[in-house]
Design a protein around this motif. Structure first.
Motif, mmCIF file in Angstrom:
data_model
loop_
_atom_site.group_PDB
_atom_site.id
_atom_site.type_symbol
_atom_site.label_atom_id
_atom_site.label_comp_id
_atom_site.label_asym_id
_atom_site.label_seq_id
_atom_site.Cartn_x
_atom_site.Cartn_y
_atom_site.Cartn_z
ATOM 1 N N UNK A 135 73.560 120.569 30.499
ATOM 2 C CA UNK A 135 73.446 121.675 31.457
ATOM 3 C C UNK A 135 73.288 121.222 32.900
ATOM 4 N N UNK A 136 72.962 119.971 33.141
ATOM 5 C CA UNK A 136 72.782 119.491 34.511
ATOM 6 C C UNK A 136 72.434 118.013 34.512
ATOM 7 N N UNK A 137 72.001 117.520 35.676
ATOM 8 C CA UNK A 137 71.588 116.113 35.807
ATOM 9 C C UNK A 137 70.097 116.034 35.503
ATOM 10 N N UNK A 138 69.774 115.610 34.294
ATOM 11 C CA UNK A 138 68.382 115.572 33.863
ATOM 12 C C UNK A 138 67.673 114.402 34.530
ATOM 13 N N UNK A 139 66.721 114.720 35.403
ATOM 14 C CA UNK A 139 65.944 113.712 36.125
ATOM 15 C C UNK A 139 64.799 113.200 35.254
ATOM 16 N N UNK A 140 64.054 114.116 34.630
ATOM 17 C CA UNK A 140 62.901 113.771 33.791
ATOM 18 C C UNK A 140 62.738 114.805 32.693
ATOM 19 N N UNK A 141 62.183 114.348 31.569
ATOM 20 C CA UNK A 141 61.776 115.241 30.483
ATOM 21 C C UNK A 141 60.340 114.856 30.136
ATOM 22 N N UNK A 142 59.396 115.686 30.551
ATOM 23 C CA UNK A 142 57.971 115.430 30.318
ATOM 24 C C UNK A 142 57.517 116.163 29.061
ATOM 25 N N UNK A 143 56.633 115.511 28.316
ATOM 26 C CA UNK A 143 56.017 116.129 27.141
ATOM 27 C C UNK A 143 54.509 115.948 27.278
ATOM 28 N N UNK A 144 53.768 117.057 27.238
ATOM 29 C CA UNK A 144 52.319 117.045 27.458
ATOM 30 C C UNK A 144 51.591 117.415 26.176
ATOM 31 N N UNK A 145 50.601 116.596 25.815
ATOM 32 C CA UNK A 145 49.772 116.931 24.659
ATOM 33 C C UNK A 145 48.436 116.212 24.739
ATOM 34 N N UNK A 146 47.429 116.835 24.164
ATOM 35 C CA UNK A 146 46.105 116.211 24.057
ATOM 36 C C UNK A 146 46.011 115.570 22.677
ATOM 37 N N UNK A 147 45.321 114.443 22.603
ATOM 38 C CA UNK A 147 45.172 113.719 21.340
ATOM 39 C C UNK A 147 43.692 113.556 21.009
ATOM 40 N N UNK A 148 43.364 113.728 19.733
ATOM 41 C CA UNK A 148 41.997 113.473 19.276
ATOM 42 C C UNK A 148 41.822 111.982 19.105
ATOM 43 N N UNK A 149 40.933 111.392 19.877
ATOM 44 C CA UNK A 149 40.731 109.954 19.786
ATOM 45 C C UNK A 149 39.842 109.570 18.613
ATOM 46 N N UNK A 150 39.056 110.531 18.117
ATOM 47 C CA UNK A 150 38.133 110.221 17.037
ATOM 48 C C UNK A 150 38.859 110.001 15.710
ATOM 49 N N UNK A 151 40.084 110.510 15.603
ATOM 50 C CA UNK A 151 40.835 110.341 14.367
ATOM 51 C C UNK A 151 41.585 109.021 14.393
ATOM 52 N N UNK A 152 41.492 108.294 13.289
ATOM 53 C CA UNK A 152 42.189 107.013 13.202
ATOM 54 C C UNK A 152 43.698 107.225 13.218
ATOM 55 N N UNK A 153 44.157 108.282 12.515
ATOM 56 C CA UNK A 153 45.580 108.593 12.489
ATOM 57 C C UNK A 153 45.755 110.039 12.929
ATOM 58 N N UNK A 154 46.632 110.248 13.879
ATOM 59 C CA UNK A 154 46.926 111.602 14.328
ATOM 60 C C UNK A 154 48.315 111.981 13.821
ATOM 61 N N UNK A 155 48.469 113.169 13.233
ATOM 62 C CA UNK A 155 49.788 113.559 12.728
ATOM 63 C C UNK A 155 50.844 113.678 13.830
#
Length: 189
Positions: free
Chosen positions: A40-60
């Protein structure tokens, strides 16, 4: 609303987009999503934002984050905070609104078009601020869920609203076949 010479950026509110797609009954294919907006155009950036639980050894979500990171997405994370609400239930809070807004405003002078994947009404002032800088803003979310995932004030502020369900055939993953249970071992006598 898209022009081939548009410099565009994607701003994906990960948890909001995931919830919207899930409410519509499909999974996103992020490779196809990126390809669609490169088309659709000249893609400059694709950002993905998410918070992660650090207390979990494995995050899905970790495999998705790793895949996105290796496939052209800029990943923005921060630790999620756990707390107990007034009813004694364990809750997780990990709002990424400020990080998304700061990145969008910093990139605005180099953009023609911003695509926001979120229905969160808190982003209405951001959309308005981007528009004042001459950036067109499309918002991707859904009105077809119950209740709708898009805040009315955000949809009205955007230059263009893209119904996520209309993108299903373009960026949706085909449904997985249910796995057959493994055959029970047999004993021969």
């Amino acid at each position: 609303m898209f022009y081939k010479d548009d410099r565009l950026a994607l701003f994906i509110d990960g948890s909001n987009l995931h919830a919207a797609a899930k409410s519509l009954g499909f999974d996103l294919d992020y490779k196809l999503l990126r390809q669609e907006f490169e088309r659709r155009g000249k893609l400059i950036r694709a950002y993905y934002y998410t918070a992660l639980l650090e207390s979990e050894e494995y995050s899905p979500i970790r495999p998705l984050i790793d895949w996105l990171n290796y496939n052209g997405y800029t990943i923005v994370t921060k630790p999620a905070r756990e707390y107990t609400d007034s009813m004694g239930r364990r809750r997780v809070k990990g709002n990424m609104d400020i990080e998304l807004a700061v990145d969008a405003m910093e990139l605005a002078p180099r953009l023609d078009h911003a695509v926001l994947f979120s229905g969160d009404g808190d982003f209405r002032p951001l959309v308005e601020a981007l528009q004042r800088q001459g950036v067109r803003v499309s918002v991707v979310s859904t009105m077809r869920s119950q209740p709708p995932m898009i805040a009315d004030e955000l949809r009205r502020q955007a230059d263009n609203f893209i119904e996520l369900d209309a993108l299903r055939d373009i960026v949706g993953r085909p449904p997985r076949e249910p796995r057959e249970p493994a055959p029970a071992p047999t004993t021969e006598t």
